[in-house]
Scaffold this motif. Structure first.
Motif, PDB file in Angstrom:
ATOM      1  N   ALA A  38      54.663  76.110 -68.926  1.00  0.00           N
ATOM      2  CA  ALA A  38      55.988  75.807 -69.469  1.00  0.00           C
ATOM      3  C   ALA A  38      57.062  75.947 -68.399  1.00  0.00           C
ATOM      4  CB  ALA A  38      56.291  76.729 -70.651  1.00  0.00           C
ATOM      5  N   GLU A  39      56.957  76.993 -67.586  1.00  0.00           N
ATOM      6  CA  GLU A  39      57.959  77.201 -66.539  1.00  0.00           C
ATOM      7  C   GLU A  39      57.911  76.081 -65.500  1.00  0.00           C
ATOM      8  OE1 GLU A  39      57.064  81.167 -65.274  1.00  0.00           O
ATOM      9  OE2 GLU A  39      58.394  82.076 -66.780  1.00  0.00           O
ATOM     10  N   ARG A  40      56.702  75.606 -65.181  1.00  0.00           N
ATOM     11  CA  ARG A  40      56.592  74.482 -64.233  1.00  0.00           C
ATOM     12  C   ARG A  40      57.221  73.210 -64.819  1.00  0.00           C
ATOM     13  NH1 ARG A  40      51.454  76.833 -63.111  1.00  0.00           N
ATOM     14  NH2 ARG A  40      50.419  75.431 -64.583  1.00  0.00           N
ATOM     15  N   GLU A  41      56.945  72.946 -66.091  1.00  0.00           N
ATOM     16  CA  GLU A  41      57.513  71.764 -66.747  1.00  0.00           C
ATOM     17  C   GLU A  41      59.033  71.867 -66.831  1.00  0.00           C
ATOM     18  OE1 GLU A  41      56.159  69.012 -67.636  1.00  0.00           O
ATOM     19  OE2 GLU A  41      54.006  69.399 -67.713  1.00  0.00           O
ATOM     20  N   LEU A  45      61.774  69.341 -65.185  1.00  0.00           N
ATOM     21  CA  LEU A  45      62.796  68.682 -66.005  1.00  0.00           C
ATOM     22  C   LEU A  45      64.193  68.968 -65.455  1.00  0.00           C
ATOM     23  CD1 LEU A  45      63.572  67.001 -68.465  1.00  0.00           C
ATOM     24  CD2 LEU A  45      63.448  69.097 -69.852  1.00  0.00           C
ATOM     25  N   GLU A  46      64.443  70.205 -65.065  1.00  0.00           N
ATOM     26  CA  GLU A  46      65.748  70.550 -64.485  1.00  0.00           C
ATOM     27  C   GLU A  46      66.009  69.741 -63.206  1.00  0.00           C
ATOM     28  OE1 GLU A  46      65.471  74.725 -63.906  1.00  0.00           O
ATOM     29  OE2 GLU A  46      65.961  75.237 -65.980  1.00  0.00           O
ATOM     30  N   ARG A  47      64.982  69.605 -62.377  1.00  0.00           N
ATOM     31  CA  ARG A  47      65.132  68.851 -61.120  1.00  0.00           C
ATOM     32  C   ARG A  47      65.382  67.372 -61.406  1.00  0.00           C
ATOM     33  NH1 ARG A  47      60.209  69.527 -57.178  1.00  0.00           N
ATOM     34  NH2 ARG A  47      59.234  68.422 -58.922  1.00  0.00           N
ATOM     35  N   ALA A  48      64.641  66.812 -62.376  1.00  0.00           N
ATOM     36  CA  ALA A  48      64.829  65.403 -62.725  1.00  0.00           C
ATOM     37  C   ALA A  48      66.214  65.165 -63.315  1.00  0.00           C
ATOM     38  CB  ALA A  48      63.752  64.967 -63.719  1.00  0.00           C
ATOM     39  N   LEU A  49      66.683  66.105 -64.129  1.00  0.00           N
ATOM     40  CA  LEU A  49      68.013  65.962 -64.723  1.00  0.00           C
ATOM     41  C   LEU A  49      69.091  66.049 -63.655  1.00  0.00           C
ATOM     42  CD1 LEU A  49      69.714  65.616 -67.251  1.00  0.00           C
ATOM     43  CD2 LEU A  49      69.573  68.092 -67.630  1.00  0.00           C
ATOM     44  N   LEU A  66      69.540  62.923 -70.496  1.00  0.00           N
ATOM     45  CA  LEU A  66      68.408  63.696 -71.014  1.00  0.00           C
ATOM     46  C   LEU A  66      67.619  62.909 -72.045  1.00  0.00           C
ATOM     47  CD1 LEU A  66      67.019  66.451 -70.876  1.00  0.00           C
ATOM     48  CD2 LEU A  66      68.630  67.284 -72.589  1.00  0.00           C
ATOM     49  N   TYR A  67      68.313  62.283 -72.985  1.00  0.00           N
ATOM     50  CA  TYR A  67      67.626  61.621 -74.099  1.00  0.00           C
ATOM     51  C   TYR A  67      67.234  60.178 -73.775  1.00  0.00           C
ATOM     52  CZ  TYR A  67      68.412  65.546 -77.255  1.00  0.00           C
ATOM     53  OH  TYR A  67      68.380  66.783 -77.853  1.00  0.00           O
ATOM     54  N   GLN A  68      68.066  59.481 -73.024  1.00  0.00           N
ATOM     55  CA  GLN A  68      67.753  58.083 -72.712  1.00  0.00           C
ATOM     56  C   GLN A  68      67.026  57.964 -71.381  1.00  0.00           C
ATOM     57  OE1 GLN A  68      71.541  56.003 -73.107  1.00  0.00           O
ATOM     58  NE2 GLN A  68      71.965  57.131 -74.996  1.00  0.00           N
ATOM     59  N   GLY A  69      67.554  58.646 -70.379  1.00  0.00           N
ATOM     60  CA  GLY A  69      66.951  58.540 -69.058  1.00  0.00           C
ATOM     61  C   GLY A  69      65.628  59.274 -68.917  1.00  0.00           C
ATOM     62  N   LEU A  70      65.542  60.484 -69.495  1.00  0.00           N
ATOM     63  CA  LEU A  70      64.353  61.328 -69.297  1.00  0.00           C
ATOM     64  C   LEU A  70      63.456  61.414 -70.530  1.00  0.00           C
ATOM     65  CD1 LEU A  70      66.034  64.161 -67.198  1.00  0.00           C
ATOM     66  CD2 LEU A  70      64.577  62.296 -66.394  1.00  0.00           C
ATOM     67  N   GLY A  71      63.818  60.722 -71.600  1.00  0.00           N
ATOM     68  CA  GLY A  71      62.902  60.539 -72.720  1.00  0.00           C
ATOM     69  C   GLY A  71      62.762  61.695 -73.688  1.00  0.00           C
ATOM     70  N   LEU A  72      63.716  62.644 -73.697  1.00  0.00           N
ATOM     71  CA  LEU A  72      63.655  63.703 -74.702  1.00  0.00           C
ATOM     72  C   LEU A  72      63.886  63.085 -76.076  1.00  0.00           C
ATOM     73  CD1 LEU A  72      63.374  66.854 -74.555  1.00  0.00           C
ATOM     74  CD2 LEU A  72      65.836  66.942 -74.971  1.00  0.00           C
ATOM     75  N   LEU A  91      57.811  70.967 -73.855  1.00  0.00           N
ATOM     76  CA  LEU A  91      58.188  70.551 -72.502  1.00  0.00           C
ATOM     77  C   LEU A  91      57.203  69.530 -71.934  1.00  0.00           C
ATOM     78  CD1 LEU A  91      59.343  74.008 -71.186  1.00  0.00           C
ATOM     79  CD2 LEU A  91      60.719  71.919 -71.068  1.00  0.00           C
ATOM     80  N   ALA A  92      55.925  69.711 -72.186  1.00  0.00           N
ATOM     81  CA  ALA A  92      54.919  68.783 -71.660  1.00  0.00           C
ATOM     82  C   ALA A  92      55.074  67.397 -72.276  1.00  0.00           C
ATOM     83  CB  ALA A  92      53.515  69.324 -71.918  1.00  0.00           C
ATOM     84  N   ARG A  93      55.430  67.346 -73.575  1.00  0.00           N
ATOM     85  CA  ARG A  93      55.536  66.071 -74.289  1.00  0.00           C
ATOM     86  C   ARG A  93      56.961  65.527 -74.302  1.00  0.00           C
ATOM     87  NH1 ARG A  93      55.137  67.540 -79.284  1.00  0.00           N
ATOM     88  NH2 ARG A  93      54.425  65.567 -80.185  1.00  0.00           N
TER      89      ARG A  93
END
Length: 268
Positions: A38-41, A45-49, A66-72, A91-93
């Motif tokens: 979870a910490e790796r994911e 995610l923080e780096r991608a954001l 977050l929701y459109q660009g990174l798919g949350l 976090l994985a999904r």
């Protein structure tokens, strides 16, 4: 030993971050390796954001990125799934339900300097995010701001058509309230899957937060009963009866105790 370490952290004087609490739940229910994943994911995610937000006004663009660009997104197909409750799987999904996505959204807002707070709204966890000095109420399931009318519709869906929205409904929650909300939903998901041992572990964590809550003791008693631990179930039922003698279920529990096998058993 793991649960006692977590309990000590939760009861310590130093307040813990909301995401740290959620990852403690992962560690307690799924083990240290799941927490590491979870910490790796989360770091990824923080780096991608951060890359998505480069050169932008963070408060205005964090949600779209977050929701459109990174798919949350919210998982409406398997809503009552363990995958939507445990933060390592969320976090994985990059999918979840309002409370798990809300915890992630609050963490990321705070991480990137945006003020945010959770709202333990009836039936649907919400997040208030401050954009341009104004608090906007967000549905973490969709990442979309909600109008007052939409919030009223959510309330009526949870409490019936006569329910009326009050300021109390939109009060900010502290982190322990949000953690309890997550644990209750996770417990319900395990019960739905008939994983009563894991549901019991959730109940034990809830009792770390509120040790003398008769309703949580009652619920733990039902789980002990499912696990054929009659003596332990009876102890919890008796605690509830003693503290809530006027509650209609107290008489039901008295009859329940009479039918329990009270011989000692080992719970593994």
């Amino acid at each position: 030993m793991l649960e006692s370490n977590i309990s000590a952290r939760w009861l310590g004087e130093e307040p813990l971050e909301l995401m740290t609490l959620a990852l403690d739940v992962v560690e307690s229910l799924a083990g240290p390796q799941a927490r590491d994943e979870a910490e790796r994911e989360l770091f990824a995610l923080e780096r991608a954001l951060a890359e998505e937000l480069e050169g932008m006004q963070v408060a205005q663009h964090l949600l779209p990125c977050l929701y459109q660009g990174l798919g949350l997104s919210g998982d409406s197909e398997t809503f009552f799934s363990i995958d939507n409750c445990l933060m390592n799987r969320v976090l994985a999904r990059r999918e979840g339900i309002p409370v798990s996505l809300g915890i992630l959204l609050i963490h990321l807002c705070r991480r990137f300097g945006v003020k945010a707070e959770g709202i333990c709204f009836p039936g649907h966890f919400l997040v208030r995010v401050w954009v341009k000095e104004e608090g906007v109420i967000i549905d973490p399931f969709t990442g979309r701001p909600l109008s007052r009318r939409e919030i009223e519709q959510l309330l009526r869906g949870a409490q019936g058509n006569l329910a009326r929205l009050t300021p109390e409904h939109l009060k900010g929650a502290d982190d322990s309230e949000i953690l309890a909300r997550l644990l209750n939903v996770t417990k319900a998901a395990f019960i739905h899957d008939q994983q009563f041992g894991q549901a019991l572990a959730c109940s034990e964590l809830l009792l770390r937060l509120k040790p003398d809550c008769p309703f949580e003791r009652r619920d733990r008693g039902f789980l002990y009963e499912q696990l054929d631990c009659g003596r332990l179930a009876a102890d919890d039922f008796e605690f509830f009866i003693e503290h809530c003698p006027e509650d209609p279920i107290a008489d039901v529990l008295k009859a329940q105790i009479a039918g329990l096998d009270l011989s000692p058993k080992t719970l593994h």
